[in-house]
Design a protein around this motif. Structure first.
Motif, PDB file in Angstrom:
ATOM      1  N   ASN A  81      34.513  24.490  47.536  1.00 21.88           N
ATOM      2  CA  ASN A  81      35.879  25.015  47.564  1.00 21.88           C
ATOM      3  C   ASN A  81      35.900  26.475  47.137  1.00 21.88           C
ATOM      4  N   GLY A  82      34.816  27.192  47.503  1.00 22.36           N
ATOM      5  CA  GLY A  82      34.729  28.606  47.177  1.00 22.36           C
ATOM      6  C   GLY A  82      34.752  29.510  48.391  1.00 22.36           C
ATOM      7  N   PHE A  83      35.179  28.974  49.545  1.00 25.19           N
ATOM      8  CA  PHE A  83      35.338  29.797  50.745  1.00 25.19           C
ATOM      9  C   PHE A  83      36.787  30.259  50.851  1.00 25.19           C
ATOM     10  N   GLY A  84      36.956  31.487  51.338  1.00 22.47           N
ATOM     11  CA  GLY A  84      38.313  32.005  51.544  1.00 22.47           C
ATOM     12  C   GLY A  84      39.056  32.307  50.264  1.00 22.47           C
ATOM     13  N   ILE A  85      38.326  32.737  49.228  1.00 22.24           N
ATOM     14  CA  ILE A  85      38.978  33.061  47.955  1.00 22.24           C
ATOM     15  C   ILE A  85      39.818  34.325  48.121  1.00 22.24           C
ATOM     16  N   ARG A  86      41.045  34.256  47.658  1.00 17.10           N
ATOM     17  CA  ARG A  86      41.950  35.408  47.685  1.00 17.10           C
ATOM     18  C   ARG A  86      42.420  35.685  46.253  1.00 17.10           C
ATOM     19  N   PRO A  87      41.658  36.499  45.508  1.00 18.24           N
ATOM     20  CA  PRO A  87      42.018  36.762  44.107  1.00 18.24           C
ATOM     21  C   PRO A  87      43.378  37.426  43.974  1.00 18.24           C
ATOM     22  N   GLN A  88      44.114  37.023  42.951  1.00 13.74           N
ATOM     23  CA  GLN A  88      45.434  37.562  42.651  1.00 13.74           C
ATOM     24  C   GLN A  88      45.449  38.016  41.189  1.00 13.74           C
ATOM     25  N   VAL A  89      46.286  38.993  40.887  1.00 14.09           N
ATOM     26  CA  VAL A  89      46.504  39.418  39.505  1.00 14.09           C
ATOM     27  C   VAL A  89      47.812  38.804  39.029  1.00 14.09           C
ATOM     28  N   GLU A  90      47.731  38.110  37.904  1.00 11.86           N
ATOM     29  CA  GLU A  90      48.903  37.405  37.398  1.00 11.86           C
ATOM     30  C   GLU A  90      48.883  37.400  35.869  1.00 11.86           C
ATOM     31  N   ASP A  91      49.813  38.091  35.262  1.00  8.62           N
ATOM     32  CA  ASP A  91      49.939  38.123  33.794  1.00  8.62           C
ATOM     33  C   ASP A  91      48.638  38.526  33.098  1.00  8.62           C
ATOM     34  N   GLY A  92      48.014  39.588  33.593  1.00  9.02           N
ATOM     35  CA  GLY A  92      46.798  40.090  32.958  1.00  9.02           C
ATOM     36  C   GLY A  92      45.559  39.291  33.262  1.00  9.02           C
ATOM     37  N   LYS A  93      45.655  38.390  34.237  1.00  4.60           N
ATOM     38  CA  LYS A  93      44.512  37.559  34.599  1.00  4.60           C
ATOM     39  C   LYS A  93      44.261  37.626  36.095  1.00  4.60           C
ATOM     40  N   LEU A  94      43.019  37.383  36.468  1.00  3.13           N
ATOM     41  CA  LEU A  94      42.679  37.148  37.861  1.00  3.13           C
ATOM     42  C   LEU A  94      42.721  35.651  38.103  1.00  3.13           C
ATOM     43  N   TYR A 338      36.561  33.584  31.268  1.00  5.76           N
ATOM     44  CA  TYR A 338      37.142  32.651  32.237  1.00  5.76           C
ATOM     45  C   TYR A 338      37.381  31.270  31.628  1.00  5.76           C
ATOM     46  N   THR A 339      38.294  30.557  32.229  1.00  2.00           N
ATOM     47  CA  THR A 339      38.601  29.184  31.817  1.00  2.00           C
ATOM     48  C   THR A 339      38.866  28.336  33.059  1.00  2.00           C
ATOM     49  N   ALA A 340      38.864  27.022  32.879  1.00  2.00           N
ATOM     50  CA  ALA A 340      39.152  26.054  33.950  1.00  2.00           C
ATOM     51  C   ALA A 340      38.249  26.258  35.163  1.00  2.00           C
ATOM     52  N   ASN A 341      36.996  26.654  34.911  1.00  2.00           N
ATOM     53  CA  ASN A 341      36.056  26.842  36.019  1.00  2.00           C
ATOM     54  C   ASN A 341      35.844  25.536  36.773  1.00  2.00           C
ATOM     55  N   HIS A 342      35.469  25.658  38.029  1.00  2.00           N
ATOM     56  CA  HIS A 342      35.262  24.550  38.980  1.00  2.00           C
ATOM     57  C   HIS A 342      36.578  23.938  39.461  1.00  2.00           C
ATOM     58  N   THR A 343      37.709  24.531  39.119  1.00  2.38           N
ATOM     59  CA  THR A 343      39.005  24.001  39.546  1.00  2.38           C
ATOM     60  C   THR A 343      39.838  25.106  40.173  1.00  2.38           C
ATOM     61  N   ILE A 344      40.926  24.719  40.853  1.00  2.51           N
ATOM     62  CA  ILE A 344      41.814  25.712  41.457  1.00  2.51           C
ATOM     63  C   ILE A 344      42.662  26.419  40.407  1.00  2.51           C
ATOM     64  N   LYS A 345      42.596  25.962  39.159  1.00  2.00           N
ATOM     65  CA  LYS A 345      43.334  26.612  38.071  1.00  2.00           C
ATOM     66  C   LYS A 345      42.470  27.622  37.305  1.00  2.00           C
ATOM     67  N   GLU A 346      41.275  27.882  37.813  1.00  3.08           N
ATOM     68  CA  GLU A 346      40.375  28.838  37.166  1.00  3.08           C
ATOM     69  C   GLU A 346      41.044  30.200  37.022  1.00  3.08           C
ATOM     70  N   SER A 347      40.841  30.829  35.872  1.00  5.76           N
ATOM     71  CA  SER A 347      41.410  32.165  35.648  1.00  5.76           C
ATOM     72  C   SER A 347      40.438  33.009  34.845  1.00  5.76           C
ATOM     73  N   LEU A 348      40.630  34.323  34.919  1.00  7.84           N
ATOM     74  CA  LEU A 348      39.751  35.274  34.245  1.00  7.84           C
ATOM     75  C   LEU A 348      40.600  36.359  33.609  1.00  7.84           C
ATOM     76  N   VAL A 349      40.494  36.518  32.299  1.00  7.48           N
ATOM     77  CA  VAL A 349      41.257  37.539  31.580  1.00  7.48           C
ATOM     78  C   VAL A 349      40.679  38.910  31.926  1.00  7.48           C
ATOM     79  N   ILE A 350      41.502  39.768  32.519  1.00  4.06           N
ATOM     80  CA  ILE A 350      41.021  41.070  32.991  1.00  4.06           C
ATOM     81  C   ILE A 350      40.496  41.915  31.841  1.00  4.06           C
ATOM     82  N   GLU A 351      41.172  41.900  30.732  1.00  2.72           N
ATOM     83  CA  GLU A 351      40.710  42.680  29.572  1.00  2.72           C
ATOM     84  C   GLU A 351      39.324  42.231  29.133  1.00  2.72           C
ATOM     85  N   ASP A 352      39.087  40.923  29.137  1.00  2.00           N
ATOM     86  CA  ASP A 352      37.770  40.409  28.750  1.00  2.00           C
ATOM     87  C   ASP A 352      36.702  40.819  29.755  1.00  2.00           C
TER      88      ASP A 352
END
Length: 369
Positions: A81-94, A338-352
């Motif tokens: 489920n890693g094809f067609g990833i469209r990263p978004q910026v949301e509340d300081g996170k990717l 990053y948190t919630a890896n391997h899921t569609i809720k995965e996020s990455l703190v941009i500052e980190d």
């Protein structure tokens, strides 16, 4: 709106469709990036040793003019489920668009290492030899690092940037893992005449009930997750398959469980008359790096300088440090936000993420100080 270079690079890499065994495109991309930074870059022959693999591990060296060597490692593959990833910026996170993973596991580590090398080059300062290892097929049992020839490494310690959590989290250990396979063959009979048969199901249940599972102790967990007995209800079952993962931060405890599994199986085979095969495959050993070791102490100096709280913890699931540490290299895992890896809720703190690139550069510079 323009983003920091490391964020733009992360987005670029995340948009490259890839997953385990299919890393050719991203391997070619990072090799070009490393070469543009002045690294000596090689790709090993791991692909020839992994069924279906299209690319090998990428190993790069950057000479900084000082003695000593430090290793930075991350993996290039991602889960399905890693094809067609469209990263978004949301509340300081990717984040992804909610239909795919983000692949911050582990492109945040890859991006941090690349950014750290650029910071080192731009600093104009001397630094020790930097060794970079980008592995393939990590998500399918550390197959890339399993097939990497660690004898090429000069570094005696280093960092694997592949851990969930906020920056400052350091993993000094991770569990080893073994696969357990139980196959029981009995003798079928009509259910009305059980004494004429030998129940494979009953024998299998005896084995599993005798050795236990779930949480064995604070270091060890066993998960019997597969049990197959395809016999109809009017027949004494003559064939059973069961599988498990056995995981422990203590290699002796893992070995002891495997031995108990095999000894109990042999005893049950003797009392039931069933044929029982109890096999174990150790995928990778546990590792533990003491708090007094060089990678922990160097990380503490860097995080103190950056004003980031450091938390040293014991990890659960294995990662490349488990296998690379077999070569006598002291390694720890570093979190990159990053948190919630391997899921569609995965996020990455941009500052980190931005601080992670800074962290890599400072680890190299502090090493040479």
């Amino acid at each position: 709106m323009s983003q920091a270079p490391i964020v733009e690079e992360f987005i670029e890499l995340a948009k490259i469709d890839t997953f385990s065994r299919q890393e050719r495109a991203i391997v070619d991309t990072v090799k070009a990036k490393l070469e543009s930074l002045g690294c000596t870059v090689t790709e090993d022959d791991a692909a020839s040793k992994i069924d279906g693999a299209t690319a090998g591990n990428v190993f790069a060296v950057l000479d900084g003019g000082l003695e000593g060597s430090i290793l930075f490692c991350a993996h290039l593959d991602r889960v399905q489920n890693g094809f067609g990833i469209r990263p978004q910026v949301e509340d300081g996170k990717l984040v992804s668009d909610g239909t795919t993973i983000l692949a911050a596991d582990d492109l945040s580590g890859v991006s941090a290492i690349l950014d750290g090398l650029r910071r080192l080059k731009a600093s104009g300062q001397k630094f020790p030899r930097i060794e970079v290892l980008f592995t393939v097929c990590e998500e399918i049992g550390l197959r890339g690092s399993f097939n990497f020839d660690a004898s090429v490494l000069h570094s005696r310690f280093g960092y694997v940037l592949d851990s969930p959590g906020r920056i400052g989290r350091v993993l000094r250990s991770a569990m080893g893992k073994a696969q357990l396979f139980l196959e029981v063959t009995g003798e079928p009979a009509h259910a009305a005449y059980p004494e004429r048969g030998k129940s494979a199901l009953r024998a299998a249940v005896q084995v599993l009930s005798s050795i236990g599972d779930s949480r064995v102790d604070e270091e060890t967990v066993i998960n019997w997750s597969y049990f197959d007995c395809p016999s109809p209800c009017n027949t004494i079952p003559d064939h059973v398959l069961a599988k498990a993962f056995a995981m422990s931060r203590n290699n002796d405890k893992l070995a002891a469980y495997i031995q108990a599994f095999q000894e109990v199986s042999a005893a049950v085979a003797q009392t039931t008359g069933c044929k029982i095969e109890a096999r174990a495959i150790v995928d990778y050993p546990a590792f533990h790096t003491p708090d007094s070791a060089a990678p922990v102490q160097l990380a503490k100096r860097v995080f103190d300088e950056m004003g980031i709280h450091m938390s040293v913890e014991d990890g659960a699931g294995g990662f490349d440090a488990n296998l690379l540490s077999r070569a006598g290299i002291a390694l720890v895992g570093l979190s990159t936000g990053y948190t919630a890896n391997h899921t569609i809720k995965e996020s990455l703190v941009i500052e980190d993420l931005i601080h992670s690139g800074e962290m890599v550069a400072k680890l190299a510079l502090q090493y040479g100080a």
